[in-house]
Design a protein around this motif. Sequence first.
Motif, PDB file in Angstrom:
ATOM      1  N   VAL A 255       0.834  -1.200   0.000  1.00 55.94           N
ATOM      2  CA  VAL A 255       0.000   0.000   0.000  1.00 55.94           C
ATOM      3  C   VAL A 255       0.872   1.255   0.000  1.00 55.94           C
ATOM      4  CG1 VAL A 255      -1.813   1.246   1.244  1.00 55.94           C
ATOM      5  CG2 VAL A 255      -1.795  -1.259   1.227  1.00 55.94           C
ATOM      6  N   GLU A 256       1.957   1.198   0.744  1.00 60.74           N
ATOM      7  CA  GLU A 256       2.896   2.322   0.796  1.00 60.74           C
ATOM      8  C   GLU A 256       4.244   1.780   1.214  1.00 60.74           C
ATOM      9  OE1 GLU A 256       3.583   6.458   3.313  1.00 60.74           O
ATOM     10  OE2 GLU A 256       1.549   5.920   2.702  1.00 60.74           O
ATOM     11  N   ALA A 257       5.319   2.382   0.699  1.00 56.56           N
ATOM     12  CA  ALA A 257       6.663   1.942   1.063  1.00 56.56           C
ATOM     13  C   ALA A 257       7.641   3.086   0.904  1.00 56.56           C
ATOM     14  CB  ALA A 257       7.100   0.753   0.208  1.00 56.56           C
TER      15      ALA A 257
ATOM     16  N   ASN B 251      25.642   4.277   2.236  1.00 62.06           N
ATOM     17  CA  ASN B 251      26.846   3.608   2.746  1.00 62.06           C
ATOM     18  C   ASN B 251      26.651   2.099   2.874  1.00 62.06           C
ATOM     19  OD1 ASN B 251      28.535   5.786   2.827  1.00 62.06           O
ATOM     20  ND2 ASN B 251      28.271   6.198   5.011  1.00 62.06           N
ATOM     21  N   ALA B 252      26.119   1.482   1.824  1.00 63.98           N
ATOM     22  CA  ALA B 252      25.909   0.024   1.774  1.00 63.98           C
ATOM     23  C   ALA B 252      24.924  -0.470   2.820  1.00 63.98           C
ATOM     24  CB  ALA B 252      27.239  -0.717   1.905  1.00 63.98           C
ATOM     25  N   CYS B 253      24.060   0.393   3.298  1.00 65.41           N
ATOM     26  CA  CYS B 253      23.010   0.014   4.257  1.00 65.41           C
ATOM     27  C   CYS B 253      21.642   0.301   3.640  1.00 65.41           C
ATOM     28  CB  CYS B 253      23.146   0.787   5.565  1.00 65.41           C
ATOM     29  SG  CYS B 253      24.631   0.434   6.496  1.00 65.41           S
ATOM     30  N   LEU B 254      20.654  -0.486   4.020  1.00 61.37           N
ATOM     31  CA  LEU B 254      19.283  -0.303   3.542  1.00 61.37           C
ATOM     32  C   LEU B 254      18.336  -0.215   4.732  1.00 61.37           C
ATOM     33  CD1 LEU B 254      17.157  -0.384   1.147  1.00 61.37           C
ATOM     34  CD2 LEU B 254      16.938  -2.811   1.699  1.00 61.37           C
ATOM     35  N   ALA B 255      17.405   0.733   4.661  1.00 61.35           N
ATOM     36  CA  ALA B 255      16.303   0.819   5.622  1.00 61.35           C
ATOM     37  C   ALA B 255      15.015   0.962   4.826  1.00 61.35           C
ATOM     38  CB  ALA B 255      16.488   2.005   6.565  1.00 61.35           C
ATOM     39  N   CYS B 256      14.005   0.200   5.189  1.00 65.03           N
ATOM     40  CA  CYS B 256      12.748   0.205   4.441  1.00 65.03           C
ATOM     41  C   CYS B 256      11.586   0.073   5.413  1.00 65.03           C
ATOM     42  CB  CYS B 256      12.732  -0.945   3.432  1.00 65.03           C
ATOM     43  SG  CYS B 256      11.202  -1.032   2.451  1.00 65.03           S
ATOM     44  N   VAL B 257      10.562   0.875   5.203  1.00 62.52           N
ATOM     45  CA  VAL B 257       9.298   0.785   5.935  1.00 62.52           C
ATOM     46  C   VAL B 257       8.195   0.602   4.909  1.00 62.52           C
ATOM     47  CG1 VAL B 257       7.650   1.974   7.420  1.00 62.52           C
ATOM     48  CG2 VAL B 257      10.110   2.206   7.854  1.00 62.52           C
ATOM     49  N   ALA B 258       7.400  -0.445   5.056  1.00 62.33           N
ATOM     50  CA  ALA B 258       6.340  -0.739   4.091  1.00 62.33           C
ATOM     51  C   ALA B 258       5.035  -1.039   4.817  1.00 62.33           C
ATOM     52  CB  ALA B 258       6.736  -1.928   3.209  1.00 62.33           C
ATOM     53  N   TYR B 259       3.941  -0.664   4.197  1.00 60.84           N
ATOM     54  CA  TYR B 259       2.602  -1.012   4.677  1.00 60.84           C
ATOM     55  C   TYR B 259       1.977  -1.961   3.659  1.00 60.84           C
ATOM     56  CZ  TYR B 259       2.863   2.685   8.181  1.00 60.84           C
ATOM     57  OH  TYR B 259       3.228   3.462   9.251  1.00 60.84           O
ATOM     58  N   ILE B 260       1.517  -3.088   4.128  1.00 60.07           N
ATOM     59  CA  ILE B 260       0.975  -4.104   3.233  1.00 60.07           C
ATOM     60  C   ILE B 260      -0.422  -4.511   3.670  1.00 60.07           C
ATOM     61  CG2 ILE B 260       3.268  -4.990   2.674  1.00 60.07           C
ATOM     62  CD1 ILE B 260       2.692  -7.350   4.550  1.00 60.07           C
TER      63      ILE B 260
ATOM     64  N   VAL C 125      18.231   3.461  -5.182  1.00 61.75           N
ATOM     65  CA  VAL C 125      18.918   3.946  -3.996  1.00 61.75           C
ATOM     66  C   VAL C 125      17.979   4.720  -3.063  1.00 61.75           C
ATOM     67  CG1 VAL C 125      21.167   4.018  -5.096  1.00 61.75           C
ATOM     68  CG2 VAL C 125      19.695   6.017  -5.227  1.00 61.75           C
ATOM     69  N   ARG C 126      16.790   5.064  -3.558  1.00 62.31           N
ATOM     70  CA  ARG C 126      15.770   5.667  -2.714  1.00 62.31           C
ATOM     71  C   ARG C 126      14.427   5.455  -3.379  1.00 62.31           C
ATOM     72  NH1 ARG C 126      15.142  11.997  -0.923  1.00 62.31           N
ATOM     73  NH2 ARG C 126      13.151  11.756   0.123  1.00 62.31           N
ATOM     74  N   ALA C 127      13.401   5.171  -2.590  1.00 65.35           N
ATOM     75  CA  ALA C 127      12.081   4.920  -3.173  1.00 65.35           C
ATOM     76  C   ALA C 127      10.995   5.442  -2.247  1.00 65.35           C
ATOM     77  CB  ALA C 127      11.884   3.427  -3.418  1.00 65.35           C
ATOM     78  N   ASP C 128       9.953   6.004  -2.845  1.00 59.44           N
ATOM     79  CA  ASP C 128       8.744   6.424  -2.137  1.00 59.44           C
ATOM     80  C   ASP C 128       7.551   5.959  -2.957  1.00 59.44           C
ATOM     81  OD1 ASP C 128      10.798   8.967  -1.608  1.00 59.44           O
ATOM     82  OD2 ASP C 128       9.713   8.273   0.159  1.00 59.44           O
ATOM     83  N   ILE C 129       6.784   5.053  -2.413  1.00 58.39           N
ATOM     84  CA  ILE C 129       5.642   4.469  -3.121  1.00 58.39           C
ATOM     85  C   ILE C 129       4.385   4.722  -2.302  1.00 58.39           C
ATOM     86  CG2 ILE C 129       4.590   2.327  -3.947  1.00 58.39           C
ATOM     87  CD1 ILE C 129       8.280   2.336  -3.513  1.00 58.39           C
ATOM     88  N   ALA C 130       3.321   5.132  -2.957  1.00 58.03           N
ATOM     89  CA  ALA C 130       2.050   5.370  -2.272  1.00 58.03           C
ATOM     90  C   ALA C 130       0.911   4.969  -3.186  1.00 58.03           C
ATOM     91  CB  ALA C 130       1.917   6.832  -1.867  1.00 58.03           C
ATOM     92  N   THR C 131      -0.215   4.618  -2.601  1.00 55.88           N
ATOM     93  CA  THR C 131      -1.423   4.321  -3.349  1.00 55.88           C
ATOM     94  C   THR C 131      -2.572   5.118  -2.765  1.00 55.88           C
ATOM     95  OG1 THR C 131      -2.024   2.458  -1.914  1.00 55.88           O
ATOM     96  CG2 THR C 131      -0.656   1.960  -3.831  1.00 55.88           C
ATOM     97  N   LYS C 132      -3.559   5.379  -3.604  1.00 60.05           N
ATOM     98  CA  LYS C 132      -4.767   6.022  -3.117  1.00 60.05           C
ATOM     99  C   LYS C 132      -5.944   5.492  -3.907  1.00 60.05           C
ATOM    100  CE  LYS C 132      -4.451  10.103  -6.110  1.00 60.05           C
ATOM    101  NZ  LYS C 132      -4.419  11.591  -6.132  1.00 60.05           N
ATOM    102  N   ARG C 133      -7.067   5.453  -3.280  1.00 59.42           N
ATOM    103  CA  ARG C 133      -8.257   4.946  -3.940  1.00 59.42           C
ATOM    104  C   ARG C 133      -8.858   6.008  -4.848  1.00 59.42           C
ATOM    105  NH1 ARG C 133     -11.474   1.377   0.667  1.00 59.42           N
ATOM    106  NH2 ARG C 133      -9.670   0.121   1.278  1.00 59.42           N
TER     107      ARG C 133
END
Length: 420
Positions: free
Chosen positions: A163-165, A171-180, A397-405
């Motif tokens: 739904v959103e991420a 620096n070779a590190c990844l952080a991700c927050v996602a809503y499913i 290297v960076r992502a912003d994903i969103a959905t809306k009805r």
Amino acid sequence: MKNVCAPYFDPDFDNLTERIFGPTCRVCIDNESMEDCTVVMVDSVNKQGLLLEVVQVMTDLNLVISKSYISSDAKWFMDVFHVQDEQGKKLRDQNVINCIQQAIGSTRESTTPRSPKARAYTNNVSRPDHLSEHTAIEMSGTDRPGLFSEISAALADLHCNIVEAHAWSHNACLACVAYISDDQSSHAPIEDPRRLASIEDHLTTLLRADMVPSTGTGPSQIKSQEVKTGGGGLLGAEGTGTNVERRLHQLMLSVRDFDGPRMSSSAMNSNERSGTKMAVSVENCDQKGYSIVSIECKDRPRLMFDTVCTLTDMQYVIFHASVGSHGGRAFQEYFIRHDDGYPLSTESEKERVIKCLEAAIERRVCEGVWLKLCAENRVGLLSDITRVLRENGLAVVRADIATKRKGSSECFLCKRRLRE
């Protein structure tokens, strides 16, 4: 028998401050004093983290802070912000003005004392209502080319609709927050504990795929992999909603992205020519008992939030600050102490603060191509898009994903920076 007397406390004593100074939080918005910006003045009884909450309100409204003065001695918080909208103009929309006043007032009134750890990982900026109905996933660990694509494919294989991420790589590190959600048709959260455990195990295995036995001190040995699933509130907060960008900063800090490789001398010279050179220093002011953090770097939106967020989450208290910008350069000065009242005591601690602030400033800045997509959403769409990018030698290297009805369909928005 002697009478035992207990001290008497006037029940109106707690209201004494308000009687003397007025309401415990005053927000004044002045559109007349300055020609090119709006002045926002905040007077309030102080508490740990209040500055970050105020800055967060303005950041959420996409306001640009061009100048600020902060003072919070004697348990009273006084702050002045010079702000503009995204077009560089004064705030003329009364709805935005009302939103600032209400949001800052609510952050002061709704907060109750917490333990230092909980306070350091919590703010009061709520997530959108629809996200509270979905399952949150947090991932952090060592990054590698194509990892975000692999994560998207894994969630699609597990019949999870994203739904959103939001994902950061640095620096070779990844952080991700996602809503499913469970699937696209029902938009229901995933509540089965066994299925949640299966998702965690699958993603954890994916993050650890390139780990090797610990035989040295390389990046793969110093960065931990972690996956958490839970309800709509972010998992770093204990019972409240933590801002996504703040949580990404915390996740990056937890995997020590500040320990990554230092910039090469040629890159530093190139940055100096292009005006992006960064300088961070820490000095002690023995007469006043403060540590003074000075920052000079290229100005950009959300810079103040990134630096204040980092200092707050490292459990430093900001007593005074001066923030300004000129000619595309930002100048920030913070007078800080530990939450126990002592300044920074060792050179190693000062070096760690410098490295963490440098990393916080760099996380949003990435070279490459900005790709923006919009399409009707379906399960697996993000996986297909990221697979095409990976097959063409591009790394997210960076992502912003969103959905809306939109009626009975979904709109899908994806923004990411790419590099070859």
